[in-house]
Design an enzyme around this catalytic site. Structure first.
Site, PDB file in Angstrom:
ATOM      1  N   GLY A   1       4.659   7.004  -1.378  1.00  7.07           N
ATOM      2  CA  GLY A   1       5.955   6.360  -1.488  1.00  7.07           C
ATOM      3  C   GLY A   1       7.035   6.727  -0.496  1.00  7.07           C
ATOM      4  O   GLY A   1       8.205   6.423  -0.728  1.00  7.07           O
ATOM      5  N   GLY A   2       6.684   7.317   0.651  1.00 15.46           N
ATOM      6  CA  GLY A   2       7.715   7.653   1.635  1.00 15.46           C
ATOM      7  C   GLY A   2       8.499   6.432   2.095  1.00 15.46           C
ATOM      8  O   GLY A   2       9.738   6.437   2.115  1.00 15.46           O
ATOM      9  N   LYS A   3       7.791   5.373   2.448  1.00 12.38           N
ATOM     10  CA  LYS A   3       8.468   4.150   2.906  1.00 12.38           C
ATOM     11  C   LYS A   3       9.101   3.411   1.725  1.00 12.38           C
ATOM     12  O   LYS A   3      10.136   2.762   1.871  1.00 12.38           O
ATOM     13  CB  LYS A   3       7.489   3.250   3.649  1.00 12.38           C
ATOM     14  CG  LYS A   3       6.946   3.886   4.922  1.00 12.38           C
ATOM     15  CD  LYS A   3       5.929   3.002   5.606  1.00 12.38           C
ATOM     16  CE  LYS A   3       5.168   3.769   6.668  1.00 12.38           C
ATOM     17  NZ  LYS A   3       4.261   4.789   6.073  1.00 12.38           N
TER      18      LYS A   3
ATOM     19  N   ASP B   1       1.369  -1.501   4.807  1.00 12.07           N
ATOM     20  CA  ASP B   1       1.021  -0.331   5.629  1.00 12.07           C
ATOM     21  C   ASP B   1      -0.449  -0.056   5.333  1.00 12.07           C
ATOM     22  O   ASP B   1      -0.788   0.719   4.454  1.00 12.07           O
ATOM     23  CB  ASP B   1       1.915   0.849   5.242  1.00 12.07           C
ATOM     24  CG  ASP B   1       1.703   2.050   6.148  1.00 12.07           C
ATOM     25  OD1 ASP B   1       1.002   1.897   7.168  1.00 12.07           O
ATOM     26  OD2 ASP B   1       2.208   3.143   5.828  1.00 12.07           O
TER      27      ASP B   1
ATOM     28  N   CYS C   1       0.883  -1.182   0.000  1.00 17.60           N
ATOM     29  CA  CYS C   1       0.000   0.000   0.000  1.00 17.60           C
ATOM     30  C   CYS C   1       0.911   1.220   0.000  1.00 17.60           C
ATOM     31  O   CYS C   1       1.026   1.930   0.993  1.00 17.60           O
ATOM     32  CB  CYS C   1      -0.913   0.007   1.227  1.00 17.60           C
ATOM     33  SG  CYS C   1      -1.898  -1.492   1.433  1.00 17.60           S
ATOM     34  N   ALA C   2       1.553   1.464  -1.111  1.00 19.31           N
ATOM     35  CA  ALA C   2       2.688   2.391  -1.175  1.00 19.31           C
ATOM     36  C   ALA C   2       2.294   3.843  -1.006  1.00 19.31           C
ATOM     37  O   ALA C   2       3.076   4.654  -0.511  1.00 19.31           O
ATOM     38  CB  ALA C   2       3.438   2.203  -2.497  1.00 19.31           C
TER      39      ALA C   2
ATOM     40  N   CYS D   1      -1.029   3.287  11.104  1.00 16.00           N
ATOM     41  CA  CYS D   1      -0.780   4.484  11.917  1.00 16.00           C
ATOM     42  C   CYS D   1      -2.004   4.709  12.806  1.00 16.00           C
ATOM     43  O   CYS D   1      -2.453   5.838  13.002  1.00 16.00           O
ATOM     44  CB  CYS D   1      -0.469   5.704  11.056  1.00 16.00           C
ATOM     45  SG  CYS D   1      -1.668   6.059   9.774  1.00 16.00           S
TER      46      CYS D   1
ATOM     47  N   ASP E   1      -0.330   0.223  -5.363  1.00 15.74           N
ATOM     48  CA  ASP E   1      -1.382   1.015  -4.755  1.00 15.74           C
ATOM     49  C   ASP E   1      -2.586   1.029  -5.691  1.00 15.74           C
ATOM     50  O   ASP E   1      -2.432   0.894  -6.907  1.00 15.74           O
ATOM     51  CB  ASP E   1      -0.931   2.460  -4.479  1.00 15.74           C
ATOM     52  CG  ASP E   1      -1.742   3.103  -3.354  1.00 15.74           C
ATOM     53  OD1 ASP E   1      -1.302   3.031  -2.194  1.00 15.74           O
ATOM     54  OD2 ASP E   1      -2.835   3.623  -3.635  1.00 15.74           O
TER      55      ASP E   1
END
Length: 444
Positions: A234-236, A301, A230-231, A354, A254
């Site tokens: 794209g931070g991770k 995520d 679940c990009a 989160c 995604d």
């Protein structure tokens, strides 16, 4: 220097739109500023900070804004701006409004009922109390009610952390290493970064320390095949690509074309060539199935309530509904189940949110393990030791704003048991079809 009186009107105007809760507050603010280009950077900053102060303190402010001579919305606006920039910076106040602000400033908020102190909706306050107890809920709520610091991740493809610190000081911008994320920096103020050469070159990315730790525990290595399921923007993904030293293959899945589009300029700056963005329709898309049994690490995520990000997105606590949690659980379980099929024997599945609610975290993992005997839980303290991250955790990663000064994050690492060995190739005269069926069954 006082703000012009018109700022009160600007803030009240955008506040009316935001309190409808039809879209995220940052989206509404961005649109408003685009429609009002004459507002300078100082004015825009005051409006934004005033709005976020109202959203953080809505329970407390609303209670007092409703008792007075001037209209409720104007009083809310005045309270928010006074909290954000100080009473002395506000222009255009009446004498009665100045007295009102001075009266509010004398109130000892710690003597108020616990829910009002928390500035949380009742359903969420009750859930937190049931999970954490009242004392810790108040500590958590207080931390969630503070603005988040500005954290950066150093892109090791382009620079070292020490080099970035030195170059930031030339700007001059002071930053210090984050305590847990080995590539993180915490900027002591909130400067604009977009025009910095470091940012344009892709040597730094804005990323909360908790999010950086999450990328680290994936344990992505050189030459592996990895999926960020679940990009989003794209931070991770970018953090994982750098950890892989720009080798192997990293798929960024995604369902949103718009979110993946935001990844493209960041990817171009990063210097990474091992990242492959892929839009999928759902967790059982044919593009996913083609990689079944081939992947070393999968990060999920998952979509969630987002309650761990209230420092940045205080409107979420008012926009999010209790009924949405059950819908989230169903989606989270389905995505985790679909992503699990990608892993080869010995591969690791990292489930993360989160969210601060056990219903979206521990419960989902426990349900998954009951239904998938081929997976085992890898205790988080073992994973953190592998990554040399100095954090005390039990079976799960639980990063909390009031304890770790990060956004709220949860993660669990699940490892697929080694697959049984394939049967030997048939010798001449044996039933080839039967052996093929047996091999297929072993892969299932």
């Amino acid at each position: 220097m006082r703000l012009p009186p018109a700022i009160l009107a600007n803030t009240e105007e955008v506040l009316r739109e935001i309190l409808r809760f039809t879209s995220p507050a940052d989206t509404t603010l961005s649109r408003y500023f685009k429609d009002h280009p004459r507002l300078g950077s100082r004015e825009r900053g005051a409006v934004a900070e005033g709005i976020y102060a109202i959203l953080r303190n809505k329970s407390f402010f609303t209670d007092f804004a409703e008792a007075g001579q001037s209209p409720t919305m104007r009083r809310l606006t005045i309270l928010g701006l006074a909290e954000a920039v100080g009473v002395d910076s506000l222009g255009g106040l009446t004498e009665e409004e100045t007295e009102f602000l001075n009266r509010i400033a004398q109130i000892d908020r710690t003597l108020m009922p616990a829910q009002m102190q928390s500035n949380l909706p009742k359903w969420l306050f009750d859930k937190f109390v049931a999970q954490y107890g009242e004392a810790e809920t108040l500590a958590l709520a207080h931390a969630l009610n503070q603005p988040a610091p500005l954290d950066l991740r150093v892109n090791t493809i382009k620079a070292t952390r020490d080099e970035v610190v030195a170059r930031l000081l030339e700007a001059p911008i002071a930053a210090e290493p984050t305590p847990y994320a080995p590539l993180g920096l915490r900027v002591l103020k909130k400067p604009s970064l977009q025009n910095l050469p470091l940012f344009k070159e892709g040597a730094i990315e804005v990323q909360d320390e908790g999010s950086q730790v999450l990328a680290q525990i994936v344990g992505a290595k050189r030459g592996e095949m990895v999926v960020d399921f679940c990009a989003g923007a794209g931070g991770k993904t970018l953090a994982l690509g750098a950890l892989m030293r720009n080798t192997g293959r990293l798929y960024a899945f995604d369902v949103s074309e718009k979110r993946l589009a935001k990844l493209k300029p960041r990817l171009a700056r990063s210097g990474l060539s091992n990242v492959h963005p892929v839009q999928i329709a759902h967790e059982r898309d044919a593009k996913v199935k083609r990689l079944a049994g081939k992947i070393d690490k999968v990060l999920v995520d998952a979509p969630c309530s987002g309650l761990g990000t209230l420092r940045r997105n205080p409107d979420v606590k008012w926009r999010q509904k209790e009924t949405a949690i059950a819908e989230m659980q169903e989606k989270q379980a389905a995505i985790l189940d679909g992503a699990a099929r990608l892993l080869k024997g010995g591969g690791r599945l990292i489930y993360a949110t989160c969210s601060l609610l056990d219903e979206e975290n521990d419960w989902i993992v426990e349900q998954f393990l009951k239904q998938h005997e081929e997976f085992t839980l890898v205790p988080m303290h073992q994973v953190l030791a592998e990554q040399k991250i100095d954090l005390e955790m039990g079976d799960y990663l639980k990063m909390l704003p009031h304890k770790h000064h990060t956004d709220g994050f949860f993660a669990a690492v699940l490892e697929r048991k080694p697959l049984p060995p394939r049967p030997p190739k048939p010798v001449e005269g044996e039933d080839v079809a039967a052996d093929a069926d047996a091999a297929d069954a072993a892969d299932a």
